[in-house]
Write an enzyme that holds these catalytic residues in place. Structure first.
Site, PDB file in Angstrom:
ATOM      1  N   HIS A 117     -22.747  42.391   1.545  1.00 30.49           N
ATOM      2  CA  HIS A 117     -24.057  41.730   1.596  1.00 30.49           C
ATOM      3  C   HIS A 117     -24.503  41.253   0.213  1.00 30.49           C
ATOM      4  O   HIS A 117     -25.685  41.292  -0.109  1.00 30.49           O
ATOM      5  CB  HIS A 117     -25.100  42.682   2.198  1.00 30.49           C
ATOM      6  N   TYR A 118     -23.562  40.827  -0.598  1.00 27.09           N
ATOM      7  CA  TYR A 118     -23.898  40.367  -1.944  1.00 27.09           C
ATOM      8  C   TYR A 118     -24.688  39.063  -1.880  1.00 27.09           C
ATOM      9  O   TYR A 118     -24.621  38.312  -0.913  1.00 27.09           O
ATOM     10  CB  TYR A 118     -22.631  40.205  -2.792  1.00 27.09           C
TER      11      TYR A 118
END
Length: 478
Positions: free
Chosen positions: A416-417
């Protein structure tokens, strides 16, 4: 190959790019360029039970391109039409209301855009025989709940690529294996403006595509938090000193491109069981008020030959013998920030990415609190009834001292960068690149935090919402 100019060129046929291109094509001529191939006919993408295969595939054509952050944690970026919706765990849950308010979005349009996506590719997933506190909902509500999924009840994945069917075929041209190398600028005026892009096909042939010569046509970057800042840098938009070191002609000096990168640190506690468990990806999520989320997966491995294991920065492909599941914690909105920079001028190479996990003490404090809760969950009767032989790491007699070290040593990613093209620093409130004409960004590189428990729903919604907004603005302008 492209001959006539387009109203819009969308670079990146992923989670946001597909709904954006489909929406814009209802009124305008659109070219969508995707560096990867087609997801269709690939059972490693379409079948839930094959989820781990793509993550274990290190070939140059894998839909999931591996990269190793400078922190020593393996991660992935999508390389396929449909983007991360083709390689993720499929969980669908909307953003927290505060995220929508802070973004300044029209709440009615946000809800309409979520619904547009949900009607086309989402399902309620599967029931597990245990009803969470908040039941089933797409909404972000404190407590436990079932979320949605892009896997249907038969375990078949529906992706962002499916949303292209909602477009207008005569207006929508989609090229796969089209690797955009550089943005093309006109620098004769008072400020540089974009006129097109240069891309190569799967045979390494070079092509150019252009937008129409007016102020309303645009190139829109939807290549993810890795690909979008990387392409800006390769095209000469970024920190001047860094660009000159790479012998890249400077189009615009902006020190913020590639900065404010973040990834939500995650830790998991394995729950091995003597009997195989029902195979599920993330279905139930615990939304806490303490700065972290809890999710679970189960049953992976009994039908698979391999799985990717990530620990202490090392990746190995192992024969899967694990029959139980895992309880995961993920830190919300990490305060620790990093950066992205070029290692060379080859767009097919991964850039250098640093996330600086736990650089801020508050992130580590929240991880300790989260792992403490996971360990308590692992001791509850429902887990004990599975006859699980749980390895309650850490085994030190003093958890106060051992848990912080455990968090640091076991940190991994939930993919989930975000960040790299932050609003107010790289783009304005309309997501147009500051100081550049005819160029916009529309993906997770815009975010200062990852929306909701999982960002997929909001990134899909963003593509649809941006398309509707741009059409409305253009039609009002006449």
């Amino acid at each position: 190959m492209p001959k006539l100019p387009y109203d819009y060129i969308v670079v990146g046929g992923g989670t946001a790019g597909c709904p954006l291109a489909a929406t814009l094509s209802k009124k305008f001529r659109v070219l969508l360029l995707e560096r990867g191939g087609s997801p269709y006919g690939n059972n490693n993408i379409s079948r839930l039970e094959n989820f781990s295969f793509n993550l274990a595939d290190s070939t140059p054509t894998s839909p999931a391109q591996r990269f190793l952050s400078t922190d020593g944690v393996f991660n992935h970026r999508a390389r396929v039409l449909g983007g991360s919706t083709c390689i993720n765990v499929g969980f669908y849950s909307r953003a927290q209301p505060s995220f929508v308010r802070n973004a300044g979005w029209d709440e009615a349009l946000v809800n309409e855009s979520y619904k547009w996506v949900e009607d086309k590719i989402c399902s309620e997933g599967w029931t597990l025989g245990v009803v969470p506190y908040n039941g089933y909902t797409y909404e972000h509500i404190n407590g436990t709940k079932f979320g949605g999924s892009i896997f249907d009840n038969n375990g078949f994945r529906h992706t962002a690529a499916d949303l292209l069917a909602a477009g207008n075929p005569p207006n929508l041209h989609v090229f796969i294996h089209a690797y955009v190398q550089k943005i093309v600028f006109d620098t004769k005026g008072t400020k540089p403006k974009v006129i097109g892009v240069i891309f190569i096909d799967e045979n390494s042939n070079r092509h150019e595509a252009f937008i129409k010569a007016d102020e309303r046509s645009e190139v829109i970057l939807t290549s993810s938090a890795i690909g979008t800042p990387q392409l800006l840098l390769l095209s000469g938009v970024g920190p001047e000193e860094d660009l000159r070191k790479m012998n890249i002609p400077v189009i615009l000096n902006n020190e913020h491109v590639g900065k404010d990168m973040a990834d939500n640190p995650s830790t998991n506690i394995p729950i091995p069981t003597p009997e195989p468990q029902k195979q599920t990806l993330a279905q139930v999520v615990g939304i806490t008020t303490e700065g972290f989320y809890i999710e679970t997966i189960s049953g992976f491995g009994q039908n698979n030959d391999s799985i990717v294991t990530v620990k202490n920065g090392n990746m190995s492909e192992l024969k899967e013998v694990f029959r139980g599941g895992s309880i995961y914690e993920k830190i919300i909105g990490p305060l620790s920030k990093g950066n992205l920079s070029l290692v060379n001028t080859n767009v097919t190479s991964n850039p250098a990415v640093t996330f600086n996990y736990f650089a801020e003490p508050e992130d580590l404090r929240r991880c300790v609190a989260a792992v403490s809760l996971v360990l308590e969950i692992a001791k509850t009767r429902p887990v004990k009834d599975l006859n699980a032989n749980i390895n309650l790491i850490p085994k030190s007699g003093n958890e106060t001292k051992s848990l912080p070290e455990f968090c640091k040593r076991s940190v991994t990613t939930m993919w989930h960068y975000h960040g790299g093209c932050i609003v107010g620093k790289v783009v304005d409130r309309d997501y147009k690149v500051i100081g550049i004409g005819n160029l916009r960004v529309g993906d997770s590189s815009l975010f200062v935090e990852s929306p909701g428990t999982n960002p997929q729903a909001t990134v899909l919604m963003l593509g649809r919402m941006m398309g509707v907004t741009m059409i409305r603005e253009r039609l009002r302008a006449g």
